[in-house]
Design an enzyme around this catalytic site. Sequence first.
Site, PDB file in Angstrom:
ATOM      1  N   ASP A   1       4.355   4.612 -10.397  1.00 14.90           N
ATOM      2  CA  ASP A   1       5.649   5.512 -10.771  1.00 14.90           C
ATOM      3  C   ASP A   1       5.165   6.691 -11.931  1.00 14.90           C
ATOM      4  O   ASP A   1       5.544   7.718 -11.696  1.00 14.90           O
ATOM      5  CB  ASP A   1       6.713   4.636 -11.209  1.00 14.90           C
ATOM      6  CG  ASP A   1       6.981   3.577 -10.303  1.00 14.90           C
ATOM      7  OD1 ASP A   1       7.399   3.886  -9.335  1.00 14.90           O
ATOM      8  OD2 ASP A   1       7.060   2.305 -10.703  1.00 14.90           O
TER       9      ASP A   1
ATOM     10  N   HIS B   1      10.813  -1.208 -10.936  1.00 16.72           N
ATOM     11  CA  HIS B   1      10.023  -0.726  -9.857  1.00 16.72           C
ATOM     12  C   HIS B   1      10.858  -0.897  -8.321  1.00 16.72           C
ATOM     13  O   HIS B   1      10.461  -1.340  -7.581  1.00 16.72           O
ATOM     14  CB  HIS B   1       8.653  -1.253  -9.549  1.00 16.72           C
ATOM     15  CG  HIS B   1       7.800  -0.614  -8.565  1.00 16.72           C
ATOM     16  ND1 HIS B   1       7.344   0.596  -8.402  1.00 16.72           N
ATOM     17  CD2 HIS B   1       7.506  -1.114  -7.369  1.00 16.72           C
ATOM     18  CE1 HIS B   1       6.827   0.923  -7.505  1.00 16.72           C
ATOM     19  NE2 HIS B   1       7.017   0.008  -6.625  1.00 16.72           N
TER      20      HIS B   1
HETATM   21  P1  NAD Z   1      -0.817  -4.859   3.969  1.00 19.08           P
HETATM   22  O1  NAD Z   1       0.004  -5.550   4.931  1.00 19.08           O
HETATM   23  O2  NAD Z   1      -1.645  -3.488   4.465  1.00 19.08           O
HETATM   24  O3  NAD Z   1      -1.913  -5.745   3.168  1.00 19.08           O
HETATM   25  C1  NAD Z   1      -1.544  -7.039   2.785  1.00 19.08           C
HETATM   26  C2  NAD Z   1      -2.511  -8.066   2.889  1.00 19.08           C
HETATM   27  O4  NAD Z   1      -2.066  -9.183   2.068  1.00 19.08           O
HETATM   28  C3  NAD Z   1      -3.112  -8.295   4.221  1.00 19.08           C
HETATM   29  O5  NAD Z   1      -4.476  -8.189   4.224  1.00 19.08           O
HETATM   30  C4  NAD Z   1      -2.870  -9.598   4.331  1.00 19.08           C
HETATM   31  O6  NAD Z   1      -3.735 -10.661   5.036  1.00 19.08           O
HETATM   32  C5  NAD Z   1      -2.750 -10.183   3.099  1.00 19.08           C
HETATM   33  N1  NAD Z   1      -2.075 -11.478   2.669  1.00 19.08           N
HETATM   34  C6  NAD Z   1      -0.864 -11.720   3.194  1.00 19.08           C
HETATM   35  N2  NAD Z   1      -0.696 -13.122   2.811  1.00 19.08           N
HETATM   36  C7  NAD Z   1      -1.526 -13.556   1.896  1.00 19.08           C
HETATM   37  C8  NAD Z   1      -1.868 -14.653   1.231  1.00 19.08           C
HETATM   38  N3  NAD Z   1      -1.054 -15.921   1.227  1.00 19.08           N
HETATM   39  N4  NAD Z   1      -2.851 -14.722   0.432  1.00 19.08           N
HETATM   40  C9  NAD Z   1      -3.609 -13.723   0.400  1.00 19.08           C
HETATM   41  N5  NAD Z   1      -3.581 -12.372   1.169  1.00 19.08           N
HETATM   42  C10 NAD Z   1      -2.516 -12.461   1.801  1.00 19.08           C
HETATM   43  O7  NAD Z   1       0.214  -4.270   2.874  1.00 19.08           O
HETATM   44  P2  NAD Z   1      -0.154  -3.353   1.608  1.00 19.08           P
HETATM   45  O8  NAD Z   1       0.418  -1.902   1.973  1.00 19.08           O
HETATM   46  O9  NAD Z   1      -1.624  -3.427   1.068  1.00 19.08           O
HETATM   47  O10 NAD Z   1       0.931  -3.611   0.456  1.00 19.08           O
HETATM   48  C11 NAD Z   1       0.875  -4.915   0.027  1.00 19.08           C
HETATM   49  C12 NAD Z   1       2.159  -5.100  -0.979  1.00 19.08           C
HETATM   50  O11 NAD Z   1       2.059  -4.323  -2.008  1.00 19.08           O
HETATM   51  C13 NAD Z   1       3.538  -5.070  -0.328  1.00 19.08           C
HETATM   52  O12 NAD Z   1       4.375  -6.098  -0.951  1.00 19.08           O
HETATM   53  C14 NAD Z   1       4.012  -3.612  -0.835  1.00 19.08           C
HETATM   54  O13 NAD Z   1       5.475  -3.362  -0.807  1.00 19.08           O
HETATM   55  C15 NAD Z   1       3.503  -3.608  -2.127  1.00 19.08           C
HETATM   56  N6  NAD Z   1       3.163  -2.425  -3.154  1.00 19.08           N
HETATM   57  C16 NAD Z   1       3.604  -2.345  -4.377  1.00 19.08           C
HETATM   58  C17 NAD Z   1       3.383  -1.302  -4.947  1.00 19.08           C
HETATM   59  C18 NAD Z   1       3.693  -0.862  -6.377  1.00 19.08           C
HETATM   60  O14 NAD Z   1       3.855   0.177  -6.821  1.00 19.08           O
HETATM   61  N7  NAD Z   1       3.914  -2.137  -7.097  1.00 19.08           N
HETATM   62  C19 NAD Z   1       3.045   0.057  -4.329  1.00 19.08           C
HETATM   63  C20 NAD Z   1       2.770   0.131  -2.857  1.00 19.08           C
HETATM   64  C21 NAD Z   1       2.739  -1.156  -2.304  1.00 19.08           C
HETATM   65  C1  LMR Z   2       6.023   2.072  -3.649  1.00 18.89           C
HETATM   66  O1  LMR Z   2       6.566   2.635  -4.621  1.00 18.89           O
HETATM   67  O2  LMR Z   2       5.261   2.973  -2.868  1.00 18.89           O
HETATM   68  C2  LMR Z   2       5.816   0.834  -3.380  1.00 18.89           C
HETATM   69  O3  LMR Z   2       6.890   0.040  -4.161  1.00 18.89           O
HETATM   70  C3  LMR Z   2       5.986   0.425  -1.663  1.00 18.89           C
HETATM   71  C4  LMR Z   2       7.460   0.795  -1.272  1.00 18.89           C
HETATM   72  O4  LMR Z   2       7.922  -0.092  -0.641  1.00 18.89           O
HETATM   73  O5  LMR Z   2       7.829   1.771  -1.622  1.00 18.89           O
END
Ligand code: NAD
Ligand code: LMR
Length: 342
Positions: free
Chosen positions: A175, A202
């Site tokens: 953010d 967030h």
């Molecule tokens: P993705 O699906 O590409 O990757 C997720 C990974 O998690 C996969 O490799 C999967 O195998 C793994 N996984 C699933 N269950 C698991 C477990 N029990 N133990 C270990 N690994 C496991 O998803 P992504 O794009 O990498 O996003 C991941 C998360 O991050 C989502 O929940 C998304 O909303 C969040 N996110 C948060 C922010 C933030 O600002 N905080 C920003 C972007 C994404």
């Molecule tokens: C973001 O802010 O990009 C993450 O929280 C992923 C989402 O779901 O928007």
Amino acid sequence: ALRGAAAPKAHKPSQRSQYHLNPQASYKVAILGAAGGIGQPLALLVKMSPLISALHIYDIANVKGVAADLSHCNTPSQVLDFTGTSELPNSLKGVDVVVIPAGVPRKPGMTRDDLFNINANIVKTLVEAAADNCPGAFIHIISNPVNSTVPIAAEVLKQKGVYDPKKLFGVTTLDVVRANTFVAQKKNLKLIDVDVPVVGGHAGITILPLLSKTRPPVSFNDEEVQELTVRIQNAGTEVVEAKAGAGSATLSMAYAAARFVESSLRALDGDADVYECSYVQSDLTELPFFASRVKLGRKGIEAIISSDLQGLTEYEQKALEALKPELKASIEKGIAFAQKQP
Ligand code: NAD
Ligand code: LMR
């Protein structure tokens, strides 16, 4: 399995000293969910840190290839890979920082809260393992909905008797990264100089950029404040829609998470001037968790910075009051989930 060889000697002292406070620094970082969209580029960026001696990458599948690939980078840290729940405990032993981007991402039309049912269980399981195997580590939670997954993590750590609120962080760095980018673009400022604190939580309106606290000071008219605030709040959705079903932010997230890891390592290493925004247990407002700037030190959060919430504009004050009911509900949902589990 051990991948690659530690090669600190390959780096000349003169090169290392540009980055190092302490040339002996050798922290261990674990990434849980390391084969995912965030996990892979995050692992790459963390592999480049001169502060790290070992990078532990864990996922339920596909981690061996990522480890083989990463281990060929001639940066100092060793890469160790761990696959599946039987290898989870070892992925966490001796680790200083645990980063959790495991879980499902959004598709167009979904809110972050729509991910709760799947991701709550994933975060619970992973934090339980961290509590058992590296109870003193900093824990960085990326998995959404962060507004609820951090309270879940806190409850799990309490149940295990190892909760240290100074070491549990919801990662909201993205953010700030977005706010800095959008403000610099809008105002034609040099990006490197711009720093906008983002407080609250967030998700949607709980993301509150405090534009009036931008450093260096910048003035915005009402229209600019409205436009920038809404863009920062919806930036995640902007990416989800552009990816059209293929996931959410991964590259900018990895960049932001790597910054937060690096800041944590610098703090662990004794740098006395490390500040980041993060969603943490907080007494800044009546809510038990709240994102704000925090000062990081060797033992985690050294101070929660209250001054950003003083002297808010009327727009910011209203937005702060407006976000509280949603954030409160998300916190309570997380706590209730963790407390009703066996
Ligand atoms: P993705 O699906 O590409 O990757 C997720 C990974 O998690 C996969 O490799 C999967 O195998 C793994 N996984 C699933 N269950 C698991 C477990 N029990 N133990 C270990 N690994 C496991 O998803 P992504 O794009 O990498 O996003 C991941 C998360 O991050 C989502 O929940 C998304 O909303 C969040 N996110 C948060 C922010 C933030 O600002 N905080 C920003 C972007 C994404
Ligand atoms: C973001 O802010 O990009 C993450 O929280 C992923 C989402 O779901 O928007």
